[in-house]
Motif scaffolding. Structure first.
Motif, mmCIF file in Angstrom:
data_model
loop_
_atom_site.group_PDB
_atom_site.id
_atom_site.type_symbol
_atom_site.label_atom_id
_atom_site.label_comp_id
_atom_site.label_asym_id
_atom_site.label_seq_id
_atom_site.Cartn_x
_atom_site.Cartn_y
_atom_site.Cartn_z
ATOM 1 N N ASP A 100 55.398 9.942 -6.784
ATOM 2 C CA ASP A 100 54.593 8.987 -6.856
ATOM 3 C C ASP A 100 54.615 8.888 -8.350
ATOM 4 O OD1 ASP A 100 52.407 7.413 -5.643
ATOM 5 O OD2 ASP A 100 51.777 8.254 -7.364
ATOM 6 N N GLU A 101 53.743 7.618 -8.560
ATOM 7 C CA GLU A 101 53.637 7.478 -10.559
ATOM 8 C C GLU A 101 52.925 8.082 -11.187
ATOM 9 O OE1 GLU A 101 54.179 3.621 -13.374
ATOM 10 O OE2 GLU A 101 53.637 3.312 -11.471
ATOM 11 N N SER A 102 51.830 8.442 -10.790
ATOM 12 C CA SER A 102 51.021 9.258 -11.148
ATOM 13 C C SER A 102 51.226 10.454 -11.485
ATOM 14 C CB SER A 102 49.561 9.138 -10.222
ATOM 15 O OG SER A 102 49.455 9.605 -9.145
ATOM 16 N N SER A 103 51.758 11.045 -10.577
ATOM 17 C CA SER A 103 52.287 12.373 -10.556
ATOM 18 C C SER A 103 53.705 12.689 -11.815
ATOM 19 C CB SER A 103 52.666 13.166 -9.047
ATOM 20 O OG SER A 103 53.579 14.633 -9.623
ATOM 21 N N ALA A 104 54.035 11.430 -11.896
ATOM 22 C CA ALA A 104 54.774 11.522 -12.989
ATOM 23 C C ALA A 104 54.575 12.082 -13.876
ATOM 24 C CB ALA A 104 56.118 10.776 -13.184
ATOM 25 N N TYR A 157 55.573 26.593 -19.985
ATOM 26 C CA TYR A 157 55.519 27.639 -18.846
ATOM 27 C C TYR A 157 54.990 25.969 -17.914
ATOM 28 C CZ TYR A 157 55.812 31.726 -22.116
ATOM 29 O OH TYR A 157 56.530 32.574 -22.361
ATOM 30 N N ASP A 158 55.127 26.759 -16.606
ATOM 31 C CA ASP A 158 55.034 25.351 -15.005
ATOM 32 C C ASP A 158 54.451 26.949 -14.485
ATOM 33 O OD1 ASP A 158 54.148 23.895 -13.682
ATOM 34 O OD2 ASP A 158 55.749 23.525 -13.198
ATOM 35 N N LEU A 159 52.606 26.764 -14.302
ATOM 36 C CA LEU A 159 52.524 28.163 -13.811
ATOM 37 C C LEU A 159 51.888 27.501 -12.402
ATOM 38 C CD1 LEU A 159 49.613 29.092 -16.199
ATOM 39 C CD2 LEU A 159 51.887 30.400 -16.042
ATOM 40 N N CYS A 160 52.008 27.188 -11.945
ATOM 41 C CA CYS A 160 51.970 25.974 -10.281
ATOM 42 C C CYS A 160 53.039 25.866 -10.297
ATOM 43 C CB CYS A 160 50.246 25.989 -10.279
ATOM 44 S SG CYS A 160 49.831 26.703 -10.968
ATOM 45 N N SER A 161 54.318 25.680 -9.740
ATOM 46 C CA SER A 161 55.277 24.908 -9.982
ATOM 47 C C SER A 161 55.741 24.466 -8.342
ATOM 48 C CB SER A 161 56.875 25.750 -10.576
ATOM 49 O OG SER A 161 57.828 24.932 -10.811
ATOM 50 N N ALA A 162 55.956 25.170 -7.637
ATOM 51 C CA ALA A 162 56.475 24.185 -6.375
ATOM 52 C C ALA A 162 56.048 23.294 -6.080
ATOM 53 C CB ALA A 162 56.253 25.927 -5.319
ATOM 54 N N PRO A 163 56.122 22.512 -5.472
ATOM 55 C CA PRO A 163 57.944 21.927 -5.221
ATOM 56 C C PRO A 163 58.857 22.365 -5.968
ATOM 57 C CG PRO A 163 56.873 20.473 -4.357
ATOM 58 C CD PRO A 163 55.619 20.809 -4.718
ATOM 59 N N GLY A 205 58.584 19.224 -8.866
ATOM 60 C CA GLY A 205 58.550 17.624 -9.416
ATOM 61 C C GLY A 205 58.268 17.859 -11.015
ATOM 62 N N LYS A 206 57.159 18.647 -11.247
ATOM 63 C CA LYS A 206 56.770 18.091 -12.593
ATOM 64 C C LYS A 206 58.034 19.165 -13.623
ATOM 65 C CE LYS A 206 52.645 16.597 -11.009
ATOM 66 N NZ LYS A 206 53.092 17.379 -9.576
ATOM 67 N N ALA A 218 62.035 19.240 -17.340
ATOM 68 C CA ALA A 218 64.018 19.395 -18.231
ATOM 69 C C ALA A 218 64.537 17.786 -18.512
ATOM 70 C CB ALA A 218 64.440 20.201 -17.535
ATOM 71 N N GLN A 219 64.395 17.167 -17.363
ATOM 72 C CA GLN A 219 64.729 16.078 -18.070
ATOM 73 C C GLN A 219 64.372 15.285 -18.823
ATOM 74 O OE1 GLN A 219 64.243 12.992 -14.426
ATOM 75 N NE2 GLN A 219 64.482 10.773 -15.627
ATOM 76 N N LEU A 220 62.949 15.274 -20.023
ATOM 77 C CA LEU A 220 61.977 14.140 -20.606
ATOM 78 C C LEU A 220 62.815 15.585 -22.015
ATOM 79 C CD1 LEU A 220 58.638 13.719 -19.208
ATOM 80 C CD2 LEU A 220 60.772 12.335 -20.425
ATOM 81 N N MET A 221 62.741 16.548 -21.526
ATOM 82 C CA MET A 221 63.311 17.785 -22.696
ATOM 83 C C MET A 221 65.232 17.372 -22.516
ATOM 84 S SD MET A 221 61.207 20.988 -21.150
ATOM 85 C CE MET A 221 61.941 22.098 -22.625
#
Length: 445
Positions: free
Chosen positions: A242-246, A261-267, A269-270, A275-278
């Motif tokens: 969803d766009e809001s999540s992005a 550090y992405d502390l609550c990562s699964a599944p 998406g973030k 990684a894409q933005l980096m």
């Protein structure tokens, strides 16, 4: 129509399985679909009937109890769900004639019961069909909580929270928006392709493709199955999000080469978006409590062609012993109420007690996350819910109790309301046309 080929019968079975066993509507529906021989059109009908009936269950029960001489609590679950399904079609599915909805429900009542239950079903649904334009609810002025809860089909505790926070008019508009079917949005994977290429590809398959309202790599797709069933999804050309999540990854402003550090990562998406933005340069440490869910992070990373994510099992509410990093994301566990268009059953599974427990967990995670942010670094707190208690109240608590942090501005192109501070955004479906979401940014001094 044979049982395995009857979408209405399978919808009743899915709803009954959901009530008896708990779990998620998506799983109950999948259980029935995998055993069926339905054509694509009937699968779509089954999905719409199941999701619509769950979404509007409280409203349907209110109407049925008005016209049934028998208390709903004393009706066999399969027969009650059949009544709900019939009432949903009569009241909300214009393309199905009322007479056809009644007749199909009566046939199923024979299957799930006997002649007496079929006659009862016929009598109740015919009354619903006759009186559908004369249904009345508790008066809004005198009993706003009951009026909104019954008319728009939400638990009272949710409406009570929203009335106190948003007021009557906005609560009603929010309820209306959350009762609409969801849109399908994809995040283009710019590591492999471009927005224009994905747009052209999906248009060539007959889809209507429109750009996102805010995020540059988001596309809205109609019909949604054009994107979900296309091979480009499995090839990692895009990710369903969803766009809001992005917006959360954009809020973190991660740069190529940084440690995140992405502390609550699964599944994932973030993490994969970061990684894409980096430009797939740097290191992203993706943490989650469950090892099984971390496998989803790695699977998504592989499909999207990402090599900088390292998955690590860990409880983010406890010390993880991490060295300070310039960017930390807390996409916190939450009640998930902002996703109700996609997951209508969530409104019946969550409780106010859970929200209060989640607030304690969110604070515990932020308390630990604060230790992992380098001086001058950014910490982003995000949820996919729409309760003030889990969102702005938690963000304000964090600033009050962690004086080494100050509010940090979000990107200027983010959705904003006049007078709203620049360091957080509360996305609401009726305002922004996206899933409900909250994002706040903090900088360590």
């Amino acid at each position: 129509m044979a049982g395995a080929d009857n979408p209405r019968r399978l919808a009743v079975l899915a709803l009954t399985r959901l009530e008896k066993r708990g779990g998620f509507l998506k799983e109950a529906l999948h259980f029935q679909l995998q055993k069926s021989a339905l054509a694509a059109q009937d699968k779509a009908l089954l999905t719409e009937l199941a999701y619509g009936t769950v979404r509007l269950r409280k409203n349907l029960d209110y109407v049925l109890s008005t016209y049934s001489k028998r208390p709903l609590a004393k009706i066999k679950p399969e027969l009650l769900n059949n009544l709900r399904l019939g009432a949903y079609q009569i009241l909300y599915l214009d393309r199905v004639p009322a007479a056809a909805a009644v007749n199909e429900a009566v046939k199923l009542a024979h299957t799930f019961g006997h002649r007496g239950t079929a006659n009862f079903t016929n009598a109740v649904l015919r009354r619903v069909a006759r009186e559908k334009d004369n249904i009345t609810y508790p008066e809004l002025a005198a009993r706003p909580l009951d009026h909104i809860a019954f008319k728009y089909s939400f638990p009272r505790w949710i409406i009570e929270l929203w009335l106190e926070w948003l007021g009557e008019d906005e609560t009603i508009e929010l309820c209306k928006a959350l009762n609409q079917p969801p849109q399908t949005t994809v995040r283009v994977n710019t590591l492999k392709t471009s927005v224009s290429e994905v747009t052209a590809h999906l248009k060539s398959k007959g889809a209507l493709v429109e750009p996102g309202s805010f995020a540059p790599e988001i596309l809205y797709i109609k019909p949604g199955n054009a994107a979900v069933n296309d091979e480009w999804l499995s090839l990692g050309m895009y990710y369903i999000q969803d766009e809001s999540s992005a917006l959360a990854a954009h809020a973190l402003r991660a740069e190529p080469g940084q440690v995140v550090y992405d502390l609550c990562s699964a599944p994932g998406g973030k993490a994969t978006h970061l990684a894409q933005l980096m430009n797939n340069e740097g290191r992203i440490f993706a943490f989650d409590l469950a090892e099984k869910r971390l496998r989803l992070v790695l699977e998504n990373a592989r499909r999207l062609g990402i090599g900088i994510i390292e998955a690590k099992q860990g409880d983010a509410s406890l010390p993880l012993g991490l060295s300070p990093a310039p960017r930390v994301l807390v996409d916190a566990p939450c009640s998930g109420l902002g996703t109700m268009r996609h997951r209508p059953d969530i409104r019946w599974r969550k409780t106010l007690k859970e929200v209060k427990a989640l607030v304690k967990l969110q604070r515990a995670i932020l308390r630990q996350a604060a230790e992992y942010v380098d001086r001058g670094g950014l910490l982003v707190y995000a949820t996919c819910t729409i309760t003030k208690e889990e969102n702005l109240d938690v963000a304000n608590w964090f600033l009050k109790t962690h004086t080494q942090f100050s509010p940090a501005g979000l990107p200027a192109w983010f959705p904003k309301r006049a007078g709203e501070p620049p360091w957080y955004v509360q996305i609401l479906p009726h305002r922004h046309g996206m899933d409900g979401f909250f994002i706040a940014a903090f900088q360590k001094e």
